[in-house]
Structures are given as structure tokens and as C-alpha cells.
Scaffold this motif. Structure first.
Motif, PDB file in Angstrom:
ATOM      1  N   ALA A 114      31.347  30.424  35.336  1.00 49.05           N
ATOM      2  CA  ALA A 114      32.481  31.150  35.900  1.00 49.05           C
ATOM      3  C   ALA A 114      32.163  32.626  36.065  1.00 49.05           C
ATOM      4  O   ALA A 114      32.693  33.292  36.963  1.00 49.05           O
ATOM      5  CB  ALA A 114      33.702  30.978  35.002  1.00 49.05           C
ATOM      6  N   ASP A 115      31.309  33.186  35.212  1.00 52.95           N
ATOM      7  CA  ASP A 115      30.986  34.613  35.259  1.00 52.95           C
ATOM      8  C   ASP A 115      29.968  34.967  36.337  1.00 52.95           C
ATOM      9  O   ASP A 115      29.796  36.138  36.661  1.00 52.95           O
ATOM     10  CB  ASP A 115      30.414  35.068  33.910  1.00 52.95           C
ATOM     11  CG  ASP A 115      31.477  35.113  32.835  1.00 52.95           C
ATOM     12  OD1 ASP A 115      32.558  35.659  33.093  1.00 52.95           O
ATOM     13  OD2 ASP A 115      31.232  34.601  31.735  1.00 52.95           O
TER      14      ASP A 115
ATOM     15  N   ILE B  82      36.935  40.685  24.512  1.00 58.17           N
ATOM     16  CA  ILE B  82      37.662  40.361  25.744  1.00 58.17           C
ATOM     17  C   ILE B  82      37.613  41.529  26.721  1.00 58.17           C
ATOM     18  O   ILE B  82      37.337  41.358  27.914  1.00 58.17           O
ATOM     19  CB  ILE B  82      39.123  39.980  25.414  1.00 58.17           C
ATOM     20  CG1 ILE B  82      39.162  38.682  24.586  1.00 58.17           C
ATOM     21  CG2 ILE B  82      39.953  39.828  26.681  1.00 58.17           C
ATOM     22  CD1 ILE B  82      40.529  38.339  24.038  1.00 58.17           C
ATOM     23  N   TYR B  83      37.833  42.748  26.212  1.00 55.11           N
ATOM     24  CA  TYR B  83      37.818  43.927  27.077  1.00 55.11           C
ATOM     25  C   TYR B  83      36.446  44.138  27.705  1.00 55.11           C
ATOM     26  O   TYR B  83      36.334  44.384  28.920  1.00 55.11           O
ATOM     27  CB  TYR B  83      38.238  45.166  26.282  1.00 55.11           C
ATOM     28  CG  TYR B  83      39.686  45.545  26.458  1.00 55.11           C
ATOM     29  CD1 TYR B  83      40.699  44.643  26.110  1.00 55.11           C
ATOM     30  CD2 TYR B  83      40.056  46.782  26.963  1.00 55.11           C
ATOM     31  CE1 TYR B  83      42.032  44.984  26.270  1.00 55.11           C
ATOM     32  CE2 TYR B  83      41.385  47.125  27.124  1.00 55.11           C
ATOM     33  CZ  TYR B  83      42.359  46.234  26.785  1.00 55.11           C
ATOM     34  OH  TYR B  83      43.681  46.573  26.956  1.00 55.11           O
ATOM     35  N   TYR B  84      35.401  44.064  26.904  1.00 50.52           N
ATOM     36  CA  TYR B  84      34.058  44.309  27.434  1.00 50.52           C
ATOM     37  C   TYR B  84      33.632  43.205  28.396  1.00 50.52           C
ATOM     38  O   TYR B  84      32.951  43.476  29.405  1.00 50.52           O
ATOM     39  CB  TYR B  84      33.059  44.453  26.285  1.00 50.52           C
ATOM     40  CG  TYR B  84      32.981  45.851  25.724  1.00 50.52           C
ATOM     41  CD1 TYR B  84      31.932  46.700  26.049  1.00 50.52           C
ATOM     42  CD2 TYR B  84      33.970  46.338  24.878  1.00 50.52           C
ATOM     43  CE1 TYR B  84      31.857  47.992  25.539  1.00 50.52           C
ATOM     44  CE2 TYR B  84      33.925  47.625  24.363  1.00 50.52           C
ATOM     45  CZ  TYR B  84      32.862  48.455  24.697  1.00 50.52           C
ATOM     46  OH  TYR B  84      32.801  49.732  24.195  1.00 50.52           O
TER      47      TYR B  84
ATOM     48  N   LYS C 208      35.521  43.846  31.631  1.00 55.82           N
ATOM     49  CA  LYS C 208      34.947  44.988  32.357  1.00 55.82           C
ATOM     50  C   LYS C 208      33.691  44.583  33.120  1.00 55.82           C
ATOM     51  O   LYS C 208      33.482  44.973  34.277  1.00 55.82           O
ATOM     52  CB  LYS C 208      34.658  46.110  31.371  1.00 55.82           C
ATOM     53  CG  LYS C 208      34.259  47.426  32.028  1.00 55.82           C
ATOM     54  CD  LYS C 208      32.756  47.578  32.114  1.00 55.82           C
ATOM     55  CE  LYS C 208      32.365  48.909  32.748  1.00 55.82           C
ATOM     56  NZ  LYS C 208      30.891  49.024  32.928  1.00 55.82           N
ATOM     57  N   ALA C 209      32.823  43.766  32.482  1.00 55.16           N
ATOM     58  CA  ALA C 209      31.626  43.285  33.159  1.00 55.16           C
ATOM     59  C   ALA C 209      31.996  42.413  34.363  1.00 55.16           C
ATOM     60  O   ALA C 209      31.370  42.508  35.429  1.00 55.16           O
ATOM     61  CB  ALA C 209      30.752  42.497  32.179  1.00 55.16           C
TER      62      ALA C 209
ATOM     63  N   ALA D 149      40.928  45.968  41.453  1.00 53.99           N
ATOM     64  CA  ALA D 149      39.973  45.788  40.355  1.00 53.99           C
ATOM     65  C   ALA D 149      39.813  47.067  39.548  1.00 53.99           C
ATOM     66  O   ALA D 149      39.813  47.053  38.306  1.00 53.99           O
ATOM     67  CB  ALA D 149      38.618  45.337  40.910  1.00 53.99           C
ATOM     68  N   ASN D 150      39.698  48.190  40.232  1.00 61.16           N
ATOM     69  CA  ASN D 150      39.514  49.455  39.526  1.00 61.16           C
ATOM     70  C   ASN D 150      40.806  49.944  38.879  1.00 61.16           C
ATOM     71  O   ASN D 150      40.766  50.672  37.885  1.00 61.16           O
ATOM     72  CB  ASN D 150      38.951  50.505  40.487  1.00 61.16           C
ATOM     73  CG  ASN D 150      37.469  50.307  40.720  1.00 61.16           C
ATOM     74  OD1 ASN D 150      36.639  50.669  39.905  1.00 61.16           O
ATOM     75  ND2 ASN D 150      37.134  49.691  41.847  1.00 61.16           N
ATOM     76  N   SER D 151      41.946  49.534  39.406  1.00 62.51           N
ATOM     77  CA  SER D 151      43.214  49.835  38.734  1.00 62.51           C
ATOM     78  C   SER D 151      43.275  49.141  37.386  1.00 62.51           C
ATOM     79  O   SER D 151      43.735  49.712  36.390  1.00 62.51           O
ATOM     80  CB  SER D 151      44.398  49.378  39.604  1.00 62.51           C
ATOM     81  OG  SER D 151      44.450  50.084  40.811  1.00 62.51           O
ATOM     82  N   LEU D 152      42.800  47.873  37.350  1.00 62.43           N
ATOM     83  CA  LEU D 152      42.764  47.152  36.082  1.00 62.43           C
ATOM     84  C   LEU D 152      41.798  47.823  35.106  1.00 62.43           C
ATOM     85  O   LEU D 152      42.098  47.970  33.919  1.00 62.43           O
ATOM     86  CB  LEU D 152      42.358  45.697  36.326  1.00 62.43           C
ATOM     87  CG  LEU D 152      42.232  44.813  35.075  1.00 62.43           C
ATOM     88  CD1 LEU D 152      43.528  44.801  34.277  1.00 62.43           C
ATOM     89  CD2 LEU D 152      41.825  43.396  35.467  1.00 62.43           C
ATOM     90  N   LYS D 153      40.644  48.255  35.610  1.00 61.27           N
ATOM     91  CA  LYS D 153      39.686  48.933  34.735  1.00 61.27           C
ATOM     92  C   LYS D 153      40.274  50.230  34.191  1.00 61.27           C
ATOM     93  O   LYS D 153      40.092  50.574  33.017  1.00 61.27           O
ATOM     94  CB  LYS D 153      38.392  49.229  35.485  1.00 61.27           C
ATOM     95  CG  LYS D 153      37.297  49.807  34.585  1.00 61.27           C
ATOM     96  CD  LYS D 153      36.152  50.410  35.372  1.00 61.27           C
ATOM     97  CE  LYS D 153      35.304  49.353  36.009  1.00 61.27           C
ATOM     98  NZ  LYS D 153      34.077  49.928  36.634  1.00 61.27           N
ATOM     99  N   LEU D 154      41.001  50.954  35.028  1.00 60.32           N
ATOM    100  CA  LEU D 154      41.615  52.205  34.590  1.00 60.32           C
ATOM    101  C   LEU D 154      42.702  51.949  33.547  1.00 60.32           C
ATOM    102  O   LEU D 154      42.831  52.685  32.564  1.00 60.32           O
ATOM    103  CB  LEU D 154      42.205  52.940  35.799  1.00 60.32           C
ATOM    104  CG  LEU D 154      42.638  54.382  35.598  1.00 60.32           C
ATOM    105  CD1 LEU D 154      41.514  55.229  35.034  1.00 60.32           C
ATOM    106  CD2 LEU D 154      43.130  54.975  36.910  1.00 60.32           C
ATOM    107  N   ARG D 155      43.481  50.898  33.730  1.00 62.77           N
ATOM    108  CA  ARG D 155      44.490  50.537  32.724  1.00 62.77           C
ATOM    109  C   ARG D 155      43.824  50.219  31.386  1.00 62.77           C
ATOM    110  O   ARG D 155      44.286  50.652  30.323  1.00 62.77           O
ATOM    111  CB  ARG D 155      45.298  49.323  33.200  1.00 62.77           C
ATOM    112  CG  ARG D 155      46.277  48.820  32.147  1.00 62.77           C
ATOM    113  CD  ARG D 155      46.912  47.506  32.555  1.00 62.77           C
ATOM    114  NE  ARG D 155      47.830  47.664  33.671  1.00 62.77           N
ATOM    115  CZ  ARG D 155      48.536  46.659  34.194  1.00 62.77           C
ATOM    116  NH1 ARG D 155      48.429  45.438  33.693  1.00 62.77           N
ATOM    117  NH2 ARG D 155      49.339  46.863  35.218  1.00 62.77           N
TER     118      ARG D 155
END
Length: 377
Positions: free
Chosen positions: A49-50, A211-213, A216-217, A270-276
Motif C-alpha cells: 500500500a505504501d 503513525i505521524y512519521y 509524513k513519508a 497533502a501539504n495542508s495535512l502535513k502542516l496540521r
């Protein structure tokens, strides 16, 4: 004696009829002939999936075969996407569904951040404390993520999806969007096992940092796939936008944006999610939060000369919140000036983005000059 013989003969006759009916049932007739299609249950795919191989060369035949085999799963996946914001039974979220699913729980929205609170029109629900989820609120992020992963994980692990990497990136991004909300609310969960479409215990629970890392990847891979879309042949771009993102993934209210900007709205998302995520990390891992936020900010600002001022302002406001956490500065003018200045130092900004930022910074600078005490902040 005579009566018993009659009963015996009757039993034998009935047995013969019963046997014949069984033989009739076992003999193939019109119900099952060689032209009948046998539907076998789908196999459960697990694994990659990744992995998004967005550099792979895709022929028109590869695309058509993949799209044909994925058609049924596309509808199932859309059901899971709608459920993130309260959609039920495959339908779009109805009135107030977004509010029940998100605003009244993790978002602590507007007046409902005043708890306890029970004045909800047309509902007997009660918000007892911050981050409390009433049973009448659609299960909050937990309910949304549960349906999302059930509907999206199977297609994420389907090898046919590798022939449409941009669609795989969109599903992976939405899976992470739901997963981050769920982790923020409830903590550790089998994030990677669910993403691999594992459906049997024991599950391995991942902590929130993992989960966060991982998310982010995934976000970085998704953005790379969306950017590479512009290098695809015209036939491919037309089919993916029309058949997939407009007809099968109808999340943009204005579908004309695809014609003007390609998949740029998905890059911004996608970048909005990363910024959050960076804002959530600000007090735990400030250096990591700074790196993620600046990377997201730079990526969006350098997208295109056609980037909307609204998108830019939203990113500025979000970055302001992050700077506030890190520096302790609270006045919005000083924060906005700092955000604009930092963005202008980025070499990859388009000329249009630089011009817009400078225009935005002028009235902020004038306002600061009228308040010299803020310049030292």
C-alpha cells in the motif's frame, strides 16, 4: 396387519419420490450450463500500500485493463471516503453530518468549545467535556476511520492500482487523513496493519509518533506522484482526470480546476495535512515541526503562478500558528510579517508568488511602523 402393510407401501412410495427429487436437484439443468458465469469471492490482497511507482511507463492498454478490473472497488472506496465526514450507506454526508462527525468532537468548533454543552437543535446529544464524543455524533474520527480503512485498504493493496499511481496516491492520502484524526483523538492503533489490509488478529499497535512519521513519508510520496502527473501523455491525463478524479472521486466542487491546474488541489491538500501535523508536533518535537511546516509551505508556494491568494493566506495563517508556538510572539501583525519574510527567502518560489507575498507584506509593514513596540518582538 393389513393396515400396517398399507403404511409400509406408502412409506416406500414417498421415499422413491424423495430420492427422485434429490436426483433431479443434483443433475445440472437450465439453472447451470457452461455459459453461466461463476462468481468467486475476491481474494484478500495485502502488502504494498505504501509503494507508489509514479515513474512507471503506462500504456493505454495497461490503463484500460486496470480501470476495468477496479471498477467495482472504486465505488466501495468512495463509500469509505464519504464516511470520513459522516456519509452513510455510500451516500454523501447529509446536512449537519460534518458537524456531528468532526466539529462537535476533535474540532471543538466555535460555541461548542464551551463545555458542558447540550443546546444542539434537533438532537438530544450532550458534549460533556473537551474531546468527548456523544453516541449521537456518528462515532467521530473512530467511526470515520473504521469505515474508511475497511473500504480503502483493499483497493490500496490491489496490484491493478499500480497502473494508475495518481489514484493510489489519492487513496493513500485520504487513508492518512482519516488515520491522523483518529490517532489524535484515541492514540495508538494498528495503523500499518490496517493499511496492509490485515483482517485477522493479532494486530501490532503503532504509537502516535510512528503513525505521524509514516503518514509524513506517505504524504511526500503522494505529492511526488501528483507532481509527476504533469509529465504524463495527454491521453493519460485526460482519462485519469475525467474517468477517475471527476467521475469516480468527485470531491472538488469546481471540477474545472482540474483542467486549469491538473492535480494541484491535491498537492495543496497533502501539504495542508502535513502542516496540521507540524502544528500538532510543535510542543513535542519543535525542530521536526519546523522542518515539516517549512517544507509544506515552500511546496505550496512554488506550485504555480495560478495559485490562489486564498490558498496562500490559509498557509500563512497556519504557519503563523506554528511560529506562535515556537517563539511566544502573539501579535498577529508581527507573526504575519515573519511568515511573509520567511517565505520570501525561499529560492523555489514562482515570480507570481513572490509578487503576491510582497503585496501582502506592504500593509502589514505599514501597520507595524505605526506600532514600533511590535518591531522588537
Amino acid at each position: 396387519m393389513k393396515t400396517s402393510k398399507i403404511f409400509l407401501m406408502s412409506a416406500m412410495v414417498l421415499s422413491a419420490f424423495g430420492l427422485q427429487s434429490c436426483l433431479d436437484y443434483d443433475t445440472p439443468s437450465d439453472e447451470f450450463q457452461k455459459e453461466t458465469t461463476v462468481v468467486t469471492p475476491p481474494t484478500i490482497s495485502t502488502g504494498k500500500a505504501d509503494s507508489i511507482n509514479y515513474n512507471v511507463e503506462i500504456t493505454e492498454k495497461m490503463y484500460q485493463n486496470a480501470y476495468k478490473r477496479l471498477r467495482s472497488q472504486l465505488g466501495t472506496a468512495l463509500t469509505g471516503i464519504y464516511s470520513i465526514r459522516g456519509g452513510k450507506e455510500g451516500g454523501k454526508p447529509e446536512a449537519h453530518a460534518y458537524q456531528f462527525q468532526f466539529c462537535l468532537g476533535p474540532d471543538n468548533y466555535v460555541q461548542y468549545s464551551c463545555v458542558p454543552h447540550s443546546d444542539f437543535p434537533y438532537s438530544n446529544a450532550e458534549l460533556k467535556s473537551t474531546y468527548h464524543l456523544s453516541k449521537g455524533f456518528n462515532g467521530g474520527p473512530g467511526g470515520g476511520f473504521s469505515s474508511c480503512k475497511t473500504c480503502i485498504a483493499p483497493i490500496l493493496n490491489n496490484g491493478d492500482l499500480d497502473s494508475i499511481p495518481e489514484l493510489k496516491a489519492a487513496y493513500l492520502l485520504l487513508y492518512n487523513y482519516a488515520a491522523i484524526e483518529n490517532a489524535d483523538m484515541f492514540g495508538p492503533m494498528p495503523y500499518n496493519d490496517f493499511k496492509k489490509n490485515r483482517d485477522e488478529s493479532p494486530f501490532t499497535y503503532d504509537d502516535v509518533r510512528t503513525i505521524y512519521y509514516s503518514a509524513k513519508a506517505n504524504i511526500d510520496s503522494c505529492v511526488a506522484a501528483f507532481k509527476h502527473f504533469q509529465k504524463r501523455p495527454e491521453w493519460y491525463k485526460t482519462k485519469v482526470v475525467k474517468n477517475i478524479f471527476i467521475n469516480r472521486l468527485p470531491l472538488l466542487k469546481n471540477a474545472d480546476l482540474y483542467e486549469a491546474e491538473g492535480l494541484q488541489p491535491w498537492i495543496e491538500f497533502a501539504n495542508s495535512l502535513k502542516l496540521r501535523m507540524a502544528i500538532h508536533l510543535a510542543k513535542v518535537e519543535p525542530q521536526t515541526a519546523k522542518e515539516w511546516a517549512e517544507a509544506a509551505f515552500v511546496t505550496v508556494l512554488s506550485l504555480s503562478p495560478h495559485m490562489s491568494l486564498l490558498s496562500m493566506l490559509l498557509f500563512l495563517v497556519s504557519t503563523i500558528l506554528l511560529f506562535r508556538f515556537q517563539s511566544g510572539v502573539t501579535h498577529v501583525l508581527a507573526l504575519l510579517s515573519a511568515a511573509c519574510s520567511r517565505a520570501l527567502t525561499t529560492r523555489t518560489l514562482s515570480t507570481s508568488s513572490r509578487r503576491t507575498l510582497r503585496l501582502l507584506r506592504r500593509p502589514v509593514t505599514r501597520a507595524l511602523l505605526l506600532r514600533p513596540h511590535l518591531l522588537s518582538l
